[in-house]
Design a protein around this motif. Structure first.
Motif, PDB file in Angstrom:
ATOM      1  N   MET A 129      -6.705  13.734  -9.257  1.00  0.00           N
ATOM      2  CA  MET A 129      -5.288  13.559  -8.947  1.00  0.00           C
ATOM      3  C   MET A 129      -4.952  12.078  -8.783  1.00  0.00           C
ATOM      4  SD  MET A 129      -3.057  12.883  -6.175  1.00  0.00           S
ATOM      5  CE  MET A 129      -3.893  13.415  -4.671  1.00  0.00           C
ATOM      6  N   ILE A 130      -5.792  11.364  -8.058  1.00  0.00           N
ATOM      7  CA  ILE A 130      -5.533   9.935  -7.848  1.00  0.00           C
ATOM      8  C   ILE A 130      -5.609   9.173  -9.159  1.00  0.00           C
ATOM      9  CG2 ILE A 130      -6.415   7.833  -6.767  1.00  0.00           C
ATOM     10  CD1 ILE A 130      -4.940   9.633  -4.870  1.00  0.00           C
ATOM     11  N   THR A 182       0.835  -1.199   0.000  1.00  0.00           N
ATOM     12  CA  THR A 182       0.000   0.000   0.000  1.00  0.00           C
ATOM     13  C   THR A 182       0.869   1.248   0.000  1.00  0.00           C
ATOM     14  OG1 THR A 182      -1.829  -1.106   1.116  1.00  0.00           O
ATOM     15  CG2 THR A 182      -1.747   1.295   1.289  1.00  0.00           C
ATOM     16  N   ALA A 183       0.507   2.209  -0.851  1.00  0.00           N
ATOM     17  CA  ALA A 183       1.235   3.474  -0.936  1.00  0.00           C
ATOM     18  C   ALA A 183       0.283   4.612  -0.609  1.00  0.00           C
ATOM     19  CB  ALA A 183       1.835   3.667  -2.326  1.00  0.00           C
ATOM     20  N   GLY A 184       0.693   5.481   0.300  1.00  0.00           N
ATOM     21  CA  GLY A 184      -0.057   6.691   0.587  1.00  0.00           C
ATOM     22  C   GLY A 184       0.405   7.800  -0.332  1.00  0.00           C
ATOM     23  N   VAL A 204      -3.671   4.798  -1.604  1.00  0.00           N
ATOM     24  CA  VAL A 204      -4.577   5.405  -0.626  1.00  0.00           C
ATOM     25  C   VAL A 204      -4.317   6.913  -0.539  1.00  0.00           C
ATOM     26  CG1 VAL A 204      -5.267   5.481   1.803  1.00  0.00           C
ATOM     27  CG2 VAL A 204      -4.693   3.303   0.744  1.00  0.00           C
ATOM     28  N   HIS A 205      -5.416   7.675  -0.495  1.00  0.00           N
ATOM     29  CA  HIS A 205      -5.313   9.123  -0.269  1.00  0.00           C
ATOM     30  C   HIS A 205      -6.344   9.528   0.776  1.00  0.00           C
ATOM     31  CE1 HIS A 205      -4.691  13.393  -1.082  1.00  0.00           C
ATOM     32  NE2 HIS A 205      -6.012  13.521  -1.043  1.00  0.00           N
ATOM     33  N   ALA A 206      -5.907  10.310   1.747  1.00  0.00           N
ATOM     34  CA  ALA A 206      -6.812  10.844   2.771  1.00  0.00           C
ATOM     35  C   ALA A 206      -7.071  12.318   2.484  1.00  0.00           C
ATOM     36  CB  ALA A 206      -6.190  10.681   4.164  1.00  0.00           C
ATOM     37  N   TRP A 207      -8.327  12.736   2.580  1.00  0.00           N
ATOM     38  CA  TRP A 207      -8.626  14.148   2.347  1.00  0.00           C
ATOM     39  C   TRP A 207      -9.697  14.619   3.322  1.00  0.00           C
ATOM     40  CZ3 TRP A 207     -13.054  16.816   0.395  1.00  0.00           C
ATOM     41  CH2 TRP A 207     -14.167  15.997   0.189  1.00  0.00           C
ATOM     42  N   THR A 209      -5.337  -1.114  -7.215  1.00  0.00           N
ATOM     43  CA  THR A 209      -6.609  -0.599  -6.710  1.00  0.00           C
ATOM     44  C   THR A 209      -6.328   0.724  -5.999  1.00  0.00           C
ATOM     45  OG1 THR A 209      -6.354  -1.824  -4.630  1.00  0.00           O
ATOM     46  CG2 THR A 209      -7.612  -2.890  -6.392  1.00  0.00           C
ATOM     47  N   CYS A 210      -7.374   1.535  -5.825  1.00  0.00           N
ATOM     48  CA  CYS A 210      -7.181   2.820  -5.162  1.00  0.00           C
ATOM     49  C   CYS A 210      -8.333   3.104  -4.217  1.00  0.00           C
ATOM     50  CB  CYS A 210      -7.016   3.953  -6.168  1.00  0.00           C
ATOM     51  SG  CYS A 210      -8.436   4.217  -7.236  1.00  0.00           S
TER      52      CYS A 210
END
Length: 289
Positions: free
Chosen positions: A62-63, A6-8, A36-39, A80-81
């Motif tokens: 962006m993702i 997993t990549a942030g 993974v992106h947190a917003w 996967t994202c």
């Protein structure tokens, strides 16, 4: 399905480098890649950032872009994202629980960025259930042939067993050598007693004792990974300084995590903290078993 690498990501150059590193590692380990992106919805008095829908759309755009870029270079990789609204530390810590390892971007040499601003990075590393790897945007060709995986070992055989496991697995996946490093210092004078001095004489002195301790810790992993060439390095000095010196020619530094909670939040051990800020190569921090 096997747990992914997993990549942030947050759009920064550091997180793009982390994603590229994670994609290569996922291919080596024959694992899927999860992005993974947190917003969080933001309102700024001086700048119109748009409503919630507009902000969320920019995040997804962006993702989608970074995922397209990584799939173009790794066409056989299953990717996967996930875009999750919430605090970065909570999102990343939760993601690590479902991952083989978590990869994040780091500016290195004193400052952590992106997801790792202020205490966030320290909390993620201290709480993550799986190894966390930090990668800089300016990381040189550290995966070049001839560079070792360097792992720090201290204490008894079980104290850094998970760090050794991760280091051997990574070396095996890369066809790399492994350098196991154990630093030691002279005990305070009051720690000596006639009994302890006699015991040290029997084992040949402090350095011999430390070499034996390292050999015992490595033995089960050398038996499990017989094709990984291993170099043992025992040196008198502070653990942080000895490890940083060994990291100069490493493609990856692996250290165990010693985490604790204090009144001001989660903290990791001083050795891991120093290596994270100053190592010239990517650093993997591995939690205890």
């Amino acid at each position: 399905m096997a747990p992914p690498v997993t990549a942030g990501v947050d759009g920064s150059n550091e997180s793009r480098a982390a994603l590229a590193w994670a994609a290569r590692e996922a291919e080596r380990r024959r694992l899927p890649l999860h992005v993974v992106h947190a917003w969080r919805f933001e309102v700024h008095e001086a700048v119109d950032l748009g409503d919630r829908d507009a902000q969320e759309q920019r995040v997804h755009d962006m993702i989608d872009k970074v995922v397209r870029e990584v799939t173009e270079h790794h066409r056989s990789l299953e990717v996967t994202c996930e875009v999750a609204e919430g605090r970065a530390v909570d999102v990343l810590t939760a993601a690590s629980a479902e991952a083989q390892l978590l990869v994040l971007g780091s500016r290195g040499h004193g400052v952590l960025v992106g997801f790792l601003v202020g205490s966030v990075g320290q909390q993620v590393i201290a709480q993550a259930a799986r190894p966390v790897v930090l990668v800089r945007a300016d990381d040189p060709a550290a995966e070049a042939a001839g560079r070792d995986i360097v792992v720090g070992q201290q204490g008894g055989p079980d104290d850094t067993a998970q760090a050794l496991r991760f280091a051997f697995e990574t070396a095996a996946a890369r066809g790399a050598g492994l350098r196991a490093v154990r630093a030691w210092t002279l005990p305070p004078a009051f720690a000596y007693s006639p009994g302890s001095l006699e015991l040290l004489d029997e084992v040949g002195g402090l350095e011999s004792f430390e070499r034996t301790a390292l050999e015992q810790a490595l033995r089960p992993w050398r038996e499990r990974f017989p094709h990984v060439p291993v170099t043992q390095h025992v040196e008198m000095g502070s653990a942080g300084q000895v490890l940083l010196a060994a990291a100069e020619h490493a493609q990856l530094m692996v250290v165990g995590r010693r985490a604790c909670r204090t009144a001001v939040g989660a903290r990791i051990g001083s050795v891991a903290h120093g290596v994270l800020h100053h190592a010239p190569c990517p650093v993997a921090v591995v939690p205890p078993g």
